[in-house]
Every structure is written in C-alpha cells, then in structure tokens.
Scaffold this motif. Structure first.
Motif, PDB file in Angstrom:
ATOM      1  N   LEU A   1     -57.726 -25.554 -29.270  1.00  0.00           N
ATOM      2  CA  LEU A   1     -58.179 -25.445 -27.882  1.00  0.00           C
ATOM      3  C   LEU A   1     -59.698 -25.358 -27.806  1.00  0.00           C
ATOM      4  O   LEU A   1     -60.338 -26.024 -26.988  1.00  0.00           O
ATOM      5  N   LEU A   2     -60.295 -24.544 -28.669  1.00  0.00           N
ATOM      6  CA  LEU A   2     -61.756 -24.439 -28.689  1.00  0.00           C
ATOM      7  C   LEU A   2     -62.405 -25.763 -29.053  1.00  0.00           C
ATOM      8  O   LEU A   2     -63.418 -26.166 -28.464  1.00  0.00           O
ATOM      9  N   LEU A   3     -61.818 -26.486 -30.017  1.00  0.00           N
ATOM     10  CA  LEU A   3     -62.374 -27.778 -30.423  1.00  0.00           C
ATOM     11  C   LEU A   3     -62.324 -28.785 -29.285  1.00  0.00           C
ATOM     12  O   LEU A   3     -63.293 -29.504 -29.025  1.00  0.00           O
ATOM     13  N   LEU A   4     -61.192 -28.812 -28.571  1.00  0.00           N
ATOM     14  CA  LEU A   4     -61.062 -29.746 -27.457  1.00  0.00           C
ATOM     15  C   LEU A   4     -62.049 -29.424 -26.346  1.00  0.00           C
ATOM     16  O   LEU A   4     -62.645 -30.325 -25.745  1.00  0.00           O
ATOM     17  N   CYS A   5     -62.221 -28.139 -26.060  1.00  0.00           N
ATOM     18  CA  CYS A   5     -63.197 -27.757 -25.031  1.00  0.00           C
ATOM     19  C   CYS A   5     -64.608 -28.173 -25.438  1.00  0.00           C
ATOM     20  O   CYS A   5     -65.376 -28.686 -24.623  1.00  0.00           O
ATOM     21  N   LEU A   6     -64.936 -27.959 -26.706  1.00  0.00           N
ATOM     22  CA  LEU A   6     -66.266 -28.343 -27.186  1.00  0.00           C
ATOM     23  C   LEU A   6     -66.465 -29.842 -27.105  1.00  0.00           C
ATOM     24  O   LEU A   6     -67.513 -30.324 -26.658  1.00  0.00           O
ATOM     25  N   LEU A   7     -65.451 -30.618 -27.510  1.00  0.00           N
ATOM     26  CA  LEU A   7     -65.562 -32.074 -27.458  1.00  0.00           C
ATOM     27  C   LEU A   7     -65.709 -32.564 -26.028  1.00  0.00           C
ATOM     28  O   LEU A   7     -66.485 -33.492 -25.752  1.00  0.00           O
TER      29      LEU A   7
ATOM     30  N   LEU B   1     -68.986 -34.972 -21.917  1.00  0.00           N
ATOM     31  CA  LEU B   1     -69.533 -34.950 -20.561  1.00  0.00           C
ATOM     32  C   LEU B   1     -71.056 -34.968 -20.589  1.00  0.00           C
ATOM     33  O   LEU B   1     -71.703 -35.670 -19.802  1.00  0.00           O
ATOM     34  N   GLY B   2     -71.631 -34.201 -21.514  1.00  0.00           N
ATOM     35  CA  GLY B   2     -73.086 -34.196 -21.619  1.00  0.00           C
ATOM     36  C   GLY B   2     -73.641 -35.554 -21.993  1.00  0.00           C
ATOM     37  O   GLY B   2     -74.661 -35.995 -21.451  1.00  0.00           O
TER      38      GLY B   2
ATOM     39  N   GLY C   1     -64.978 -50.573 -16.322  1.00  0.00           N
ATOM     40  CA  GLY C   1     -64.069 -50.429 -17.452  1.00  0.00           C
ATOM     41  C   GLY C   1     -63.237 -49.179 -17.334  1.00  0.00           C
ATOM     42  O   GLY C   1     -63.487 -48.316 -16.485  1.00  0.00           O
ATOM     43  N   PRO C   2     -62.229 -49.045 -18.195  1.00  0.00           N
ATOM     44  CA  PRO C   2     -61.367 -47.857 -18.157  1.00  0.00           C
ATOM     45  C   PRO C   2     -62.100 -46.621 -18.641  1.00  0.00           C
ATOM     46  O   PRO C   2     -63.113 -46.708 -19.344  1.00  0.00           O
ATOM     47  N   PHE C   3     -61.580 -45.459 -18.277  1.00  0.00           N
ATOM     48  CA  PHE C   3     -62.190 -44.186 -18.663  1.00  0.00           C
ATOM     49  C   PHE C   3     -62.089 -44.003 -20.175  1.00  0.00           C
ATOM     50  O   PHE C   3     -61.010 -44.129 -20.751  1.00  0.00           O
ATOM     51  N   PRO C   4     -63.198 -43.684 -20.852  1.00  0.00           N
ATOM     52  CA  PRO C   4     -63.138 -43.436 -22.302  1.00  0.00           C
ATOM     53  C   PRO C   4     -62.827 -41.972 -22.599  1.00  0.00           C
ATOM     54  O   PRO C   4     -63.455 -41.074 -22.054  1.00  0.00           O
ATOM     55  N   TRP C   5     -61.868 -41.724 -23.459  1.00  0.00           N
ATOM     56  CA  TRP C   5     -61.510 -40.356 -23.811  1.00  0.00           C
ATOM     57  C   TRP C   5     -62.487 -39.804 -24.833  1.00  0.00           C
ATOM     58  O   TRP C   5     -63.094 -40.556 -25.593  1.00  0.00           O
ATOM     59  N   PRO C   6     -62.654 -38.485 -24.839  1.00  0.00           N
ATOM     60  CA  PRO C   6     -63.566 -37.889 -25.824  1.00  0.00           C
ATOM     61  C   PRO C   6     -63.152 -38.241 -27.245  1.00  0.00           C
ATOM     62  O   PRO C   6     -61.977 -38.358 -27.558  1.00  0.00           O
ATOM     63  N   LEU C   7     -64.144 -38.437 -28.067  1.00  0.00           N
ATOM     64  CA  LEU C   7     -64.011 -38.653 -29.500  1.00  0.00           C
ATOM     65  C   LEU C   7     -63.489 -40.047 -29.850  1.00  0.00           C
ATOM     66  O   LEU C   7     -64.087 -40.745 -30.655  1.00  0.00           O
TER      67      LEU C   7
END
Length: 704
Positions: free
Chosen positions: A183-189, A194-195, A215-221
């Motif tokens: 959960l912490l890793l996902l929040c950090l990513l 976003l930044g 284009g489509p939304f890019p997911w984190p990582l």
C-alpha cells in the motif's frame, strides 16, 4: 481568544476573531432554536458575547477523557477523518443553558480546546442523549457548509496532520506487513507519477505547446503496456479508431507516439525524414551487432555515410549488374533444389510436415553464400541453432516489447529477465559467428582481387572510407545476414500458407508460369515482368500478412509537429504498417485475400497500388535489402509453384493465427508437397550453375 478548560469555540465568517470577542449580535444567528447559543457557550468559556452574536460555531476538536458511548466514539472518529462544517439556526432562545450547564457538560465529557484544520460535526444521537444541557434541535435541518482551512504550517493545521499520521499508522499496523508495504509503495508511485505529469504539463506550457496528441490514461510505473496485448499492431489500430491516426502512449518511462495510416506515416517518415530518423536508446538495441548496428544505431552524419556505403554494396549483389544477379540466382537455385527434395521426402506416403525449419535454413544458406561465400548442410546442428532463434530476437526488439518498456523487471526473476538474457546470448553468438568469418576474409583477401562475396566488398569499402571503423564491417554484415534471413523465411512461411489455403490461387499461378516459362526450364529473374499474377500474389501476401506489422521503433531527433500535434525531441515513435495495409479507405474488403486487386483491366501490375504496400518502411530508415528480398521471394515462389503441388492438412484449423514480434510468424502448420513432374530440371540447373561457378573461379585464378 480566551478559553477555559471546558472547551474551545470560534465564530465562522469573521464574527469572532481571537480574543476580540466582545460584540453584539442579532436574533437571526444560524443556530438551532432552543439550543445553547454562541453567546451562552462563549460566556461559559469566559467570553462576553450576546446570545444572538451570530455566525458559525466551530467545535474544532472534541476529545473525551473518560468513557464516551461507543457510538459517540465511532462518530467522532468518522468526523475527525472528514469533518465538514455544521451550522444551526438559532432564535431568541439561543442563549439558554448558561455557564453552570456548560461547565457540567465540559466536566462530564472532558472537551479540550484543541484546534483542527476543519470543524467537527456533532450530530450523533448518543451525544445529545448524554447532554445534560439539552443541546437538541427543535426545528430546522442541519445545513452543511464548508469552512476555511488554516494554511499549511500554522499551529492550527499541525494537530490535524499529526492525528492523520497517527490514524494512518494505526490502519497500517492492522494490516499484514506485506500488504502495508504494498500500500505504501502504491501511494508513493501514484504521488511520483502525478508529480511527473504536472511537471511535464508545466514544461509543455513553457514550450508554448498548443496541444499534445490524445491517448489513453497511462498507469503509474507500467504506463499503457498492459493495453497492448499479444498483438500490439491490432491494439494500435483499435486505439486509432478512438483517438485518431496520431495518438500517444507511455510504456514505462518512455513517451511513445503511434502513427497510423498512410497520410500520417508519409508525413513523418518522408516529408520530415530527418526529424523521425532517430532510434531510442533501448537496452536491447545496444546489444545488436556489437553495438555498431546500422539498423538499430542512432542517426548521425557517420550513420548516413555508413548507410550509403552499405546500400550500394547490397544493391551490387542483387540487381546491380547481370553478373551479380547471376551469382544470386545460382545460389538460390541450389537452395531451392535442396528445399524441394526435403519437402517431397518429408511428404512421402501422404505424410504432412512442418516446413518452417527447412525454410529458415534454405534462406539462411542463400544469405550465407552471398555474405560469406559458403553454404551449410540442413543437418548442421551449430548453424541451425544459430539461425533458428529468430523468434527470440523479434520478440525482444519488436514494438511494445517489455524488455525495453519495463527494463527494471530484469532485476527480478521474471520472463522479462529470461528473455533479455536469451537475447543477449543470441546476439553474442550471432555476432561472434560473423566476426569469425570477417577475420578469415581479412587474412585471405588478396589485394586487387575481385570481391568473392559481400564480406570482401565491405572490407575493401572500409579501406576506401577511413571514417568507417574496421568493426563496422562485421556489424553491417551481421545486420544484413540476420535481418534478411529472418524476414525472408517468415515471408515464405506465409506464402506457403496462402498456397494451401487458397488452392484456386495456386492453380492460377501454375497456369501462368507454365504458359510463360514452359515445362522445359526453370523460371529466372528475367521472367518477372512477364508473370504479373505471381507478382500480384507476392504483393497481396505482403499486404495481407503484413509480416513486419510495426517497424523497428523510431525516435524524434528534434521538436517537431505532425498533423497539428507537437512531438517533442526524443519521443519514441511506433509506425504501424499494418494499419496502412488494412485501411478500408484504400483497399476494398481488406480482410479478403485477393491477388487480382493488384492487376489493372489489362491484367498488368498496377504499380500505384503496389507502391502503397508498406513492409520495408519509408524514408531514411527504409530497408536497404528491399530489392534483394523481392528478387529472392520471386525466384523461390515461381520455382516452387513450377515444380510442386501444395496441399493443406485437412485435420488442421484453417484459421491463420500468428505470434507477434518484429516479424509476425504463423503458428506451426503442416502441409503435403508432391512433385508436378520430376527433379530433373532442378538437378540439371544445379549442375549447369556449378559448372559456371567452376569456370569463373578458374578464370579468376588465371588472371591472378
């Protein structure tokens, strides 16, 4: 603000500000009728305020010291996490409940005057039931408003942040360790992603960008890697129907723009060729041909010199002169004879065989003879292992490959790490094989002698072009040998599939070659202009299969615009050739296999349409082996249909599935091959060509 131990209150909207709380109010203050008014509450806290002072009473934070009811604790916990503002209409009775009643309440519940960033709602029934002061709503309905929030860093905001972290810590302590870390890793990513998006948006605004491609939304990582699926070229075509011919993706950390359709691709690769001629610095690209690859190398002045020299040499050994065309034909007829013999032998007694391996070796032997001056037996295990790993190579460098999109996966045990290591080993072995041939040619090449093969020609060329490093010679030959045999063997597999899936097309091809060439000789390169249906079959096979669906990824060398969109420098570019070859605006019924679409009303090849088939790319990165490949495809196809009949396995699904990579290869299939006559023509042709070769070698020895 003056306060006592009992509680902390403040007026919203600026009515009460700090300790300056002595003012009079009217009868219309927004408090519940019949409930203690701000004036009474303030007087109980040591402040001289009238009952009708008015405004919004903020109970900043309530903490019970003893044991409040469980329902009250739950309500307080919920409201501390999301405390919207509560306002109460008041009337003349709002001042009821003086200092004594307030003190009783404060002593009972132990309210501390702790400030928070947002007000708290006290609306739980258990609270009012326990309230001896009778704080009850007789009329009206609780109305929600939003209170101003203290600025970050103030003393009012600090306690709320502290409690938020305490609450988060309690929640995480209640989770298993692995889930908490995840959960912490996902929040950090998410925060980092976003930044980065905000930073990129600011940079684009500073550059004066009007608009970026949609284009489509890019997911984190991972970006959009999960959306490409097992057939990225088809996914690109579907996304183009939503976002247009030019749209953007993100693969891991790489910004990617995908070009679909002939208009967008020609505008980029032809009209702005230099701007789109770069290559991205993908990890896999650095492994090809010892890091000096012409096909995968970056765009520069040295690269342009390198390409011109390589193109001239390849052309000289394909269509440059009658002598070199004859040399190519001699090598190819010999391999065609060996190929037919193996196919017929494997089909004896009505058996069905998989032709893929013998096709790979046959094509590789033609290129080996052109590049190194020798061929290998179909039973040579070392040579077969070397050329039999084309699929591994294509999967690693094809557009959308996770090896390049998500290189960090190589740090963990995963299929991506296994694929990268296999790709690294493959390139090391392949380049080592070619470099060994290069060293042999260096020692045996005599000064002033005519080049025996492409390796000799490149060695002599390097001596005439000092700017080209000596190591460019084996790197260039590695590119030519590797790319040609992979592309041609894949194309021949598709050609055989189309012959067995469309027997009427096979019959028309055999009728044409019998009528034009006859049965007393083999087809040759000079017959090509007189066999339009066979050429139409070749172009339709290339169009329909699109066996190079997406080119090797490009990169922009400068900021540029295409179709109104800004494409920044160093953007990865995917060129979807499949979208051109299956564009319904250009091709009627593009999903139907129909060679006659390339013939005009007089039965001749329509050159305008053939030029629209996109397989070998366009512009500055156009394949230098295009002419050589087309000549070989024509000779192999015309000889095979002249000599053999091809029959499909009736027990196999006729659906033409494929595996994706730099080239898309058909799934394994089997067929039966029989001779139309005998092997005599092939045997005689090979004997004649071998005699010519011996005569030429004797003449060269005499001249030396």
């Amino acid at each position: 603000m003056a306060r006592d131990r009992g509680g902390s209150v403040a007026m919203c909207g600026g009515v009460l500000s700090g300790a300056a709380g002595n003012s009079d109010g009217g009868a219309g203050s927004p408090f519940l009728a019949g409930a203690p008014s701000p004036g009474g509450a303030m007087r109980s806290a040591g402040m001289n305020l009238s009952p009708a002072q008015g405004g919004c009473l903020h109970l900043r934070r309530l903490v019970r010291r003893e044991h409040p009811p469980a329902s009250l604790s739950a309500s307080l916990s919920r409201d501390l996490l999301d405390p919207p503002l509560q306002t109460f209409p008041t009337g003349e009775e709002g001042g009821r409940g003086g200092k004594e009643e307030s003190s009783v309440r404060d002593a009972k519940y132990g309210f501390e005057p702790l400030l928070s960033a947002r007000p708290l709602i006290i609306d739980h029934p258990s609270f009012f039931a326990q309230d001896p002061g009778g704080l009850q709503a007789r009329e009206g309905r609780i109305a929600r408003t939003r209170a101003p929030t203290p600025s970050a860093g103030t003393a009012a905001g600090a306690p709320l942040r502290h409690m938020a972290f305490e609450r988060l810590g309690e929640a995480l302590r209640g989770l298993p360790a692995s889930q908490g870390c995840l959960l912490l890793l996902l929040c950090l990513l998410a925060a980092v992603h976003l930044g980065k998006l905000l930073l990129q948006r600011q940079q684009r605004r500073r550059q004066g960008q009007r608009r970026a491609p949609p284009g489509p939304f890019p997911w984190p990582l991972i970006g959009n890697a999960a959306q490409l699926g097992s057939a990225p070229h088809l996914s690109f075509a579907r996304l183009a129907s939503t976002y247009g011919a030019v749209f953007q993706l993100r693969l891991g950390r790489w910004p990617v723009v995908v070009l679909n359709g002939e208009r967008a691709i020609r505008q980029a690769l032809v009209r702005q060729g230099a701007a789109f001629a770069g290559r991205p610095p993908f990890p896999s690209f650095q492994l090809v041909s010892g890091g000096l690859s012409l096909a995968f190398g970056g765009y520069s002045e040295l690269w342009k010199l390198h390409r011109r020299a390589a193109h001239a040499t390849v052309r000289a050994f394909s269509t440059g002169s009658p002598a070199t065309r004859r040399l190519l034909e001699r090598h190819l007829v010999g391999e065609a004879r060996a190929l037919v013999a193996l196919l017929v032998r494997g089909s004896a007694g009505g058996a069905f065989l998989d032709p893929s391996r013998v096709l790979v070796v046959a094509v590789a032997n033609v290129m080996s003879a052109l590049c190194f001056g020798r061929r290998y037996s179909h039973g040579d295990g070392e040579f077969l292992r070397l050329v039999g790993r084309n699929e591994q190579f294509g999967r690693a460098v094809g557009a959308g490959s996770l090896v390049d999109a998500l290189p960090w996966l190589q740090r963990f045990p995963s299929p991506v790490r296994a694929a990268y290591r296999a790709f690294r080993d493959l390139n090391r072995d392949f380049y080592g094989f070619v470099r060994g041939k290069f060293l042999q040619h260096q020692r045996s090449l005599r000064p002033g002698a005519a080049p025996r093969d492409m390796m000799d020609a490149f060695i002599r060329l390097q001596r005439e072009q000092p700017r080209l490093q000596l190591e460019h010679v084996p790197a260039t030959v590695t590119d030519i040998f590797g790319a040609s045999q992979d592309t041609l063997s894949t194309a021949l597999q598709w050609l055989l599939i189309f012959l067995i899936r469309y027997p009427n097309v096979q019959a028309k091809m055999q009728e044409e070659v019998d009528r034009i060439v006859g049965r007393d000789r083999l087809p040759c390169a000079e017959d090509q202009p007189h066999l339009p249906y066979i050429m139409a079959f070749l172009y339709e096979s290339m169009r329909f299969s699109s066996f190079v669906p997406v080119t090797i990824p490009h990169a922009t060398t400068t900021n540029t615009f295409i179709m109104g969109y800004l494409i920044p420098k160093d953007t990865v570019i995917f060129v979807n050739q499949w979208s051109v070859n299956h564009d319904p605006a250009k091709w009627s019924n593009p999903e139907d296999f129909d060679p006659t679409r390339f013939l005009d009303e007089n039965g001749f090849i329509n050159k305008d349409l053939t030029s629209s088939v996109m397989i070998f790319s366009l512009g500055k990165r156009r394949c230098i082996g295009e002419e050589l490949s087309k000549v070989q495809l024509f000779l192999f196809t015309s000889i095979l249909v002249h000599q053999c009949n091809f029959t499909a396995n009736p027990n196999e699904d006729p659906k033409m599935d494929f595996t994706y990579g730099l080239t898309i290869k058909p799934k394994p299939f089997t067929l039966n091959v029989t001779l139309r006559d005998t092997m005599d023509l092939l045997d005689q042709a090979v004997q004649r060509l071998q005699a010519e070769k011996a005569a030429n070698e004797n003449q060269l020895s005499a001249n030396a």
